[in-house]
Structures are given as C-alpha cells and as structure tokens.
Design a protein around this motif. Structure first.
Motif, PDB file in Angstrom:
ATOM      1  N   SER A  83     -56.948  63.353 -24.949  1.00 20.97           N
ATOM      2  CA  SER A  83     -57.346  64.715 -25.336  1.00 20.97           C
ATOM      3  C   SER A  83     -57.588  64.874 -26.831  1.00 20.97           C
ATOM      4  CB  SER A  83     -56.261  65.711 -24.907  1.00 20.97           C
ATOM      5  OG  SER A  83     -55.115  65.605 -25.744  1.00 20.97           O
ATOM      6  N   LYS A  88     -51.870  74.528 -28.989  1.00 22.64           N
ATOM      7  CA  LYS A  88     -52.356  75.307 -27.845  1.00 22.64           C
ATOM      8  C   LYS A  88     -53.507  74.613 -27.128  1.00 22.64           C
ATOM      9  CE  LYS A  88     -50.956  79.829 -29.666  1.00 22.64           C
ATOM     10  NZ  LYS A  88     -51.419  81.184 -30.108  1.00 22.64           N
ATOM     11  N   ARG A  89     -54.318  73.880 -27.885  1.00 25.63           N
ATOM     12  CA  ARG A  89     -55.438  73.184 -27.257  1.00 25.63           C
ATOM     13  C   ARG A  89     -54.923  72.128 -26.273  1.00 25.63           C
ATOM     14  NH1 ARG A  89     -60.917  72.168 -27.920  1.00 25.63           N
ATOM     15  NH2 ARG A  89     -61.579  70.066 -27.307  1.00 25.63           N
ATOM     16  N   ASP A  91     -52.020  72.162 -24.767  1.00 24.22           N
ATOM     17  CA  ASP A  91     -51.400  72.880 -23.650  1.00 24.22           C
ATOM     18  C   ASP A  91     -52.444  73.343 -22.648  1.00 24.22           C
ATOM     19  OD1 ASP A  91     -49.116  72.461 -25.087  1.00 24.22           O
ATOM     20  OD2 ASP A  91     -48.794  74.570 -25.622  1.00 24.22           O
ATOM     21  N   SER A  92     -53.568  73.832 -23.159  1.00 21.34           N
ATOM     22  CA  SER A  92     -54.637  74.321 -22.289  1.00 21.34           C
ATOM     23  C   SER A  92     -55.223  73.185 -21.449  1.00 21.34           C
ATOM     24  CB  SER A  92     -55.743  74.964 -23.143  1.00 21.34           C
ATOM     25  OG  SER A  92     -56.833  75.360 -22.328  1.00 21.34           O
ATOM     26  N   ASN A  95     -52.667  72.091 -18.821  1.00 20.87           N
ATOM     27  CA  ASN A  95     -52.535  73.053 -17.722  1.00 20.87           C
ATOM     28  C   ASN A  95     -53.665  72.911 -16.707  1.00 20.87           C
ATOM     29  OD1 ASN A  95     -50.214  74.103 -18.863  1.00 20.87           O
ATOM     30  ND2 ASN A  95     -51.276  75.775 -19.905  1.00 20.87           N
ATOM     31  N   ILE A  96     -54.847  72.579 -17.190  1.00 18.04           N
ATOM     32  CA  ILE A  96     -55.999  72.432 -16.296  1.00 18.04           C
ATOM     33  C   ILE A  96     -55.907  71.154 -15.472  1.00 18.04           C
ATOM     34  CG2 ILE A  96     -58.498  72.050 -16.243  1.00 18.04           C
ATOM     35  CD1 ILE A  96     -58.653  73.866 -18.748  1.00 18.04           C
TER      36      ILE A  96
END
Length: 356
Positions: A83, A88-89, A91-92, A95-96
């Motif tokens: 990634s 937060k990036r 985490d996003s 989560n996906i």
C-alpha cells in the motif's frame, strides 16, 4: 504506354515506402513475429499462486470483486497489497481489502514525516506498530532511485535518507521483531542509466524511465544495490524482499552473490518479465539455482492478461513473441520453461515460508 505508367507508379510506391521506413520513429515500431512457433494460451497456473507484488488497484467494490474472480480463474490464492501507506490512508485501504479474508494481505508503508528532525525514528516506529495492530503483515514497497526513500503515502519522501541510513535501522530491526517482511525497490533497470543513443538496446522503454546520472548527490545503480546489502547485513533478524530482482536483470550474478551471502534476502520477479524473457537460458539457469529465494509477483495491474502473460513466460517454451499491451521494449520475449519444482517454489512455496 500502360506498362510504362504502371512501372512508374510501382517505382514511386516503393520509393515512398522506403522513405517512410527511413522516417519511422522508434515509438511507432511494432514488429510482428512471422515465425511458425508454439503459441500457448495459459488459462490457469500449473500450481497454486501467491502474488507477492500488487498495489490497491481496484477503485470500486465491483472492480475488487472482478479482480477476485480473475484470481480464481487463474489459480491465484492470495495477493499481497503493497500500500505504501500509513495513517488514515492505510486504514482505509485495509478496511476495504481485509473484507475478503485471506485473499489479500495488506502491507503498510513508513511515515517519513520529519525524518530530519530529532526523535523521528521513535515516531515512525510508533506508527509502524499502530499499522501492525490494525492488521499490516509487512512493509512495502519502500523505494529509492538515488535521491532517497520516496514511496510513501500520504507523507512526504525521505529525501536524502537511504535504506541503510542509521535512522532507518531501529525501524528495520523492529520489523523483524514484529515478523513483518520488508519489500524494497532499489535503482531501476540498468538500461535507464546508459546513454540514450543507438547502442542502448532497451532504448524504447529506457528513454521513458531514464535516470539523470549527472544529478548531484544521486546514488548510482551499484551504490543503491550496496545500500540494500548494508541494510540486509545489519538486520539479520528481518526478512527482506528485493522487488524486481533488485533491478539486476542485466546481470543476475549481482543478485546471486547477495543470495549466497545473506539468508534473510529474497527477491520478487514482478514487472521485470520483459527484461529477463529475451535471455531465457541464462534466466532459467538462475531461477533453477536460486529457486528457494524467489517469489512470483506481477505489479502490472489487475487485468486477466497479466496472469496469462506472466504464466506463459514462466511455464512454456514459446519463442519470439511480442506483447505490446504490457511491455514497451522492442525486443521479443521467450518462455523460460521452468521445472515443476522451481514453479512450486516460485508460485507458493517460498511465499508460504516468508508469510508463515
């Protein structure tokens, strides 16, 4: 008279054709093989596969589900999502992709924010540990093309800081303690460092990705490989994956010597198929010798043709074919016809050992 006119027109067309070819630009050159050779269509990998090098390509839930369908079709059990991300990036992205269980494994990046300030290493370790608790299983892709580490989102690059920098060592050591492998990109293929002239046989692609070797402070190819070696040597408890064959496609002996010296180093073969397929016998010998240290990877998107193409190169003995869709070089490709033992190690055996 009619014969004279016809001859004149024929000569004119031949002259125009000759002129057109003399003016042909390299970027417009699209050779088509006329050899009567095997053309194998791979519909599924010979053995189960772990793709050790991909990125969060899917832009919607539908694309993600389609990607999984493609993985199923070609026998890809799991894909590692590098990634680059923190905060937060990350985490996003997590989560996906984590909604699909073991089909994807998400790795985080490193946060270089304030890397020139006192105390940065402790802050970076704190964010690494947070990503680990969130679910990150590894770190990558870390990248350095000479000016310092720069693959990181959303934070700024680690300008001037290389993988063997003393500030990086506590981070790399912590990765080992957490059981997080580190994927590292150093340098670029050697053609990008050569003069962009008529002697550069990789010119078509090299010109797009050329390295300005005159830039002050820029580490050259050998120096970048040495930074990787220094980091691997200094952190024997951490597993490193040199992606893209450490960008040593032109001289695999460089990577072989590293393998011979350091047991904690692996390499993925992603996005370097066009560089190794023109020399199939040399490449096959290397892959067979170091089958315990190589892992399959793509880094070429999520289209079905990515798997079809890479499996064809690895599994078949097809000769002299072009695939312009994925490769920008003007040289032909050849299959490596790897042994079953090597394919098993490359496709899933070594990956499972690394991931445990």
């Amino acid at each position: 008279m009619k014969h004279t006119i016809a001859a004149f027109l024929s000569l004119g067309l031949m002259t125009c054709s000759a002129i057109a070819q003399e003016d042909l630009l390299l970027r417009d050159y699209e050779p088509v093989s006329i050899y009567n050779v095997a053309k194998t269509k791979i519909e599924k990998a010979k053995f189960p596969v772990v793709d050790f090098h991909a990125h969060p390509y899917a832009r919607s839930e539908a694309e993600l589900k389609s990607w999984i369908d493609t993985m199923d079709k070609f026998g890809v059990e799991k894909t590692i999502i590098l990634s680059y991300a923190t905060g937060k990036r990350f985490d996003s992205i997590y989560n996906i992709y984590s909604k699909y269980g073991d089909r994807f494994e998400i790795w985080c990046g490193l946060d270089y924010t304030g890397h020139k300030e006192k105390g940065w290493t402790k802050k970076a370790i704190k964010e690494l540990e947070r990503c680990f608790r969130k679910g990150a299983k590894g770190v990558g892709e870390l990248g350095d093309k000479g000016e310092g580490l720069f693959y990181s989102k959303p934070s700024p690059p680690g300008q001037g800081m290389h993988i063997d920098d003393e500030r990086m060592q506590p981070l790399l050591k912590r990765c080992g303690e957490l059981g997080m492998p580190v994927n590292v990109h150093v340098a670029d293929p050697y053609w990008m460092y050569l003069p962009m002239d008529r002697h550069n046989d990789g010119l078509m692609n090299a010109h797009k990705w050329k390295i300005d070797t005159t830039k002050e402070g820029l580490l050259q190819h050998a120096e970048l490989v040495r930074t990787l070696e220094n980091a691997v040597k200094a952190n024997p408890g951490t597993t490193f994956i040199a992606c893209h064959l450490a960008n040593c496609s032109h001289d695999l002996d460089i990577l072989g010597e590293l393998f011979d010296t350091y047991g904690n180093l692996y390499a993925d073969i992603s996005a370097r198929y066009a560089e190794i397929a023109p020399v199939p016998r040399r490449t096959k010998a290397f892959f067979e010798k170091y089958r315990d240290r190589l892992v399959y990877g793509t880094d070429m998107g999520l289209q079905p043709s990515v798997y079809e193409t890479t499996f064809r190169i690895l599994e078949t003995s097809d000769e002299h074919f072009y695939i312009k869709e994925h490769f920008s070089y003007h040289w032909p490709l050849n299959g490596l016809d790897l042994s079953d033992e090597t394919l098993k190690k490359l496709y899933y055996g070594n990956a499972r050992n690394i991931l445990k």
